[in-house]
Design an enzyme around this catalytic site. Structure first.
Site, mmCIF file in Angstrom:
data_model
loop_
_atom_site.group_PDB
_atom_site.id
_atom_site.type_symbol
_atom_site.label_atom_id
_atom_site.label_comp_id
_atom_site.label_asym_id
_atom_site.label_seq_id
_atom_site.Cartn_x
_atom_site.Cartn_y
_atom_site.Cartn_z
ATOM 1 N N GLY B 18 74.453 44.751 29.945
ATOM 2 C CA GLY B 18 73.999 43.448 29.466
ATOM 3 C C GLY B 18 72.636 43.086 30.012
ATOM 4 O O GLY B 18 72.439 43.051 31.225
ATOM 5 N N GLY B 20 70.993 40.174 29.397
ATOM 6 C CA GLY B 20 70.743 38.737 29.303
ATOM 7 C C GLY B 20 70.084 38.269 30.598
ATOM 8 O O GLY B 20 69.528 39.077 31.352
ATOM 9 N N PHE B 21 70.165 36.976 30.870
ATOM 10 C CA PHE B 21 69.517 36.452 32.066
ATOM 11 C C PHE B 21 70.066 37.095 33.336
ATOM 12 O O PHE B 21 69.304 37.477 34.219
ATOM 13 C CB PHE B 21 69.668 34.937 32.124
ATOM 14 C CG PHE B 21 68.867 34.213 31.085
ATOM 15 C CD1 PHE B 21 67.482 34.157 31.183
ATOM 16 C CD2 PHE B 21 69.477 33.600 30.003
ATOM 17 C CE1 PHE B 21 66.726 33.505 30.225
ATOM 18 C CE2 PHE B 21 68.724 32.943 29.039
ATOM 19 C CZ PHE B 21 67.353 32.888 29.149
ATOM 20 N N GLY B 22 71.404 37.232 33.421
ATOM 21 C CA GLY B 22 72.015 37.775 34.626
ATOM 22 C C GLY B 22 71.617 39.219 34.889
ATOM 23 O O GLY B 22 71.148 39.568 35.970
ATOM 24 N N VAL B 86 78.861 49.270 25.047
ATOM 25 C CA VAL B 86 79.903 49.696 25.977
ATOM 26 C C VAL B 86 81.256 49.259 25.427
ATOM 27 O O VAL B 86 81.407 48.139 24.936
ATOM 28 C CB VAL B 86 79.639 49.087 27.373
ATOM 29 C CG1 VAL B 86 80.850 49.258 28.280
ATOM 30 C CG2 VAL B 86 78.404 49.739 27.991
ATOM 31 N N GLU B 178 70.830 19.388 20.275
ATOM 32 C CA GLU B 178 69.496 19.879 19.916
ATOM 33 C C GLU B 178 69.422 20.283 18.444
ATOM 34 O O GLU B 178 68.433 20.014 17.763
ATOM 35 C CB GLU B 178 69.106 21.034 20.854
ATOM 36 C CG GLU B 178 68.863 20.500 22.272
ATOM 37 C CD GLU B 178 68.441 21.537 23.300
ATOM 38 O OE1 GLU B 178 68.893 22.687 23.205
ATOM 39 O OE2 GLU B 178 67.669 21.173 24.202
ATOM 40 N N ASP B 307 78.098 34.472 31.853
ATOM 41 C CA ASP B 307 79.153 33.899 31.022
ATOM 42 C C ASP B 307 80.430 34.728 31.013
ATOM 43 O O ASP B 307 81.451 34.296 30.484
ATOM 44 C CB ASP B 307 78.658 33.751 29.570
ATOM 45 C CG ASP B 307 77.667 32.603 29.423
ATOM 46 O OD1 ASP B 307 77.525 31.820 30.381
ATOM 47 O OD2 ASP B 307 77.057 32.483 28.352
ATOM 48 N N ALA B 323 71.724 29.377 31.727
ATOM 49 C CA ALA B 323 70.798 30.420 32.142
ATOM 50 C C ALA B 323 70.488 30.414 33.645
ATOM 51 O O ALA B 323 70.550 31.460 34.296
ATOM 52 C CB ALA B 323 69.508 30.317 31.316
#
Lengths: 431, 431
Positions: B18, B20-22, B86, B178, B307, B323
């Site tokens: 992954g 993403g941010f992490g 994966v 938003e 997440d 995030a």
């Protein structure tokens, strides 16, 4: 859904099918003319096709070269924009019909429906060698190009890796030359350092042109320069032999068999079926041979322009299928319509003025041929860039595209390297 | 295809699933550390999810909020990027497997696989109420929104037209608020003057929140301000009653039946199946309850972050799925890995520092809650904008997004109003 028309018999009803360069310029030249204009397109956006190859090669974003048609025409109060797919014309009742079953009446009709890429009897090649006419085409080609590098990075077999890193472009006209040059830049410059197993610079970009030289519409000197410039970028150029076979593993031409996993078709176009709608004669590419004033034979109330038409061009054959020609035709049709509204029904033959030919070769060179002035190399690239920015619609897009190009010119980084909209059927692996 | 690993037993193998941010922050904090890092993602791009709603509402282009992962990491010579999906972890042999049949060995594993939107027992709602997690989701929602206006323009029946011009957003968290605010701006500002039959400003934007107030994570004052600001933009806000039914013609809630052709889901997420891969306990949203140091129970060599994990946060429940939390967790994991490589195996519990909450309401207002400082209105909007531009990756993207926002702020014109990638199955008419 049926059309609700307010029956104001006094107002002339003009229906234009297609919001490409021809259709859009027709409308724009009829601003404030007291008629009802309906512009129908199957897309909600006008597309700046000359830069479509830059979307396919990760240089520009889709929204930088496409604009909502109705937004472009919001101040044209006599114009109604309709998102719909026209599927026929009834010349007796003077109506066009859409796939939704809508029926729209016209007094004057302009068919500016453009062309798709064509395989001339080899439609089975399309899955292996997609062409470039829509934003979806461009997104798909971008995905295939970027995915090929990703797969190569994971491929242990050197022969298979070489196939994945071989990109074949069929057709050496401006589109083919521009794709080949940009792909060479992409692999040697943009992707530099991004991979750990493969060296993207070892990618082979092969341009195959069936005619005797690339950029056949340019003079021989510029054409030869373009080939040298491509070769300097590392592109392998084959001229003089058309491709005889396309399949999942590559192409065949002149007895050669070239294994390649990515093939791009830039070799021919087929006009949309407007000629069929009118039961009119069409040439091999499906284009309708129009009268000198751009009307369809037997139908003075129907104009056919742009890539849908074939127009005699004096002793120079026919008018080329390029944006400036479509725009001139749109302007001509608007002029005739205005004259007719004023009571002048004299026949006004269309005269094409060829402003020039331009093509880029990578991010540093181009060839431009304006007849009296021919440029090549870096000055031509600047001229090409400025001309295209000038012809883009809207200040914001000009700024955005200029920023993208300057950024690439200085850093080599391309911002739109996105693999999106993957279709299961299209890839042979669940990457 | 099987993995060709150079067997250098001495180098520690870290596999991160992954980007993403992490996952990305984990990698970035391990720069120049002498280990082999493999980063696997099923996309070729890192996505700036906090701005994804702006793609869905025609504000930004896809390439403005997504970057090729391997380009971001090109200077991280210890990192290998792999495009792949994966589908399992074998904790006994310490390997992860991909859909392509690739098997990759790890010494340490980080699972940062993120979440998808979830319907909590109502998966049949998804076709009618798509959620927003990927670029494809955003492109689809954009297409549905813009197509609804196009269809309304052609719809003679006023009741059906009203249904086409009704947009329901389910979920009043930051994403829902938003989207609702931007949709209100789009219909009242951007589309102004573009249509001839409908007035886009008559579009109804309805935000439905099951809980007692919108922006439940913010304090009550900001939450009430946000609702007033939305209502000032023309958004109809319903709180206190969850939606009980979604179908092709609208939604039902609290005994109401609201007919609407466009529904957007912003109400819940479901973690990716990382917990299943580990045969570990997961909460209702599929998240794995990790140890205080972010390792999976019984597996000190496996970290689960972002997440995908649920992490206790002292007396404040659990760490929110945003995030900054994922980034802090990535940094924490990198710190532990470095400590372990240095021989320090002491347990280091993760401590979450909540920096604040932000949400925009249209193009003029926002709420920001940093605990000690709470802002609302125009100043908050500027703070929100600057913060997001700061967190974007790369100077070019910051310039491009700033240009887009300033342009919209002054002209109202949105550049990315494109209906693309139409799927036949998804539309009920061959528009």
């Amino acid at each position: 859904m049926t059309q609700v028309e307010t029956p104001v018999a006094s107002r002339h009803r003009l229906v234009i099918v297609g919001a490409g360069f021809g259709g859009l310029v027709t409308v724009q030249n009829l601003r404030n003319v007291d008629i009802d204009v309906t512009l129908i397109d199957q897309r909600n956006h006008h597309l700046f096709q000359p830069l479509l190859y830059q979307v396919a090669t990760s240089t520009l974003a889709t929204s930088e070269i496409a604009w909502p048609i109705r937004h472009l025409l919001r101040k044209f109060k006599n114009v109604k924009t309709l998102l719909g797919t026209v599927d026929g014309v009834d010349t007796a009742s003077k109506t066009v019909s859409t796939l939704d079953g809508e029926v729209i009446a016209y007094d004057t009709l302009v068919l500016a429906t453009g062309a798709r890429h064509a395989y001339f009897g080899h439609d089975d090649w399309e899955p292996y060698a997609p062409g470039l006419k829509t934003l979806e085409d461009a997104t798909m080609i971008r995905r295939r190009i970027l995915t090929a590098f990703e797969k190569a990075e994971r491929e242990p077999d050197p022969a298979k890796r070489q196939e994945l890193l071989t990109f074949v472009i069929i057709g050496g006209g401006p589109t083919g030359v521009e794709i080949a040059g940009t792909l060479a830049d992409l692999s040697r410059d943009t992707l530099k350092g991004d991979f750990r197993v493969i060296d993207p610079a070892t990618a082979r970009v092969v341009l195959i042109e069936g005619g005797p030289r690339v950029l056949g519409a340019f003079n021989e000197d510029l054409s030869a320069y373009a080939q040298r410039a491509l070769e300097k970028l590392g592109v392998i150029v084959h001229v003089g032999n058309p491709v005889t076979q396309c399949h999942a593993d590559g192409v065949e031409f002149a007895g050669h068999s070239l294994r390649a996993k990515t093939i791009i078709w830039a070799a021919g176009v087929q006009a949309s079926p407007a000629a069929k709608w009118l039961n009119a004669q069409a040439d091999r590419a499906g284009r309708l041979a129009v009268n000198p004033d751009l009307t369809a034979p037997g139908h003075p109330e129907i104009f056919v322009i742009g890539d849908t038409a074939t127009v005699a061009n004096g002793d120079k054959g026919t008018v080329p299928g390029i944006a400036p020609a479509a725009k001139q035709q749109g302007a001509h049709v608007a002029k005739i319509i205005k004259a007719r509204l004023a009571g002048d029904t004299a026949t006004k033959p269309f005269r094409y003025r060829h402003s020039g030919d331009l093509a880029t070769i990578g991010k540093r060179a181009a060839v431009t041929d304006f007849g009296f002035i021919k440029l090549k190399g870096y000055p031509a690239w600047w001229l090409w860039g400025l001309a295209h920015i000038y012809f883009l619609i809207g200040v914001r897009n000009r700024l955005a595209v200029a920023l993208s190009w300057l950024w690439i010119s200085f850093t080599g980084a391309r911002s739109a390297r996105l693999i999106t909209q993957r279709e299961a059927a299209e890839e042979d692996k669940p990457l």
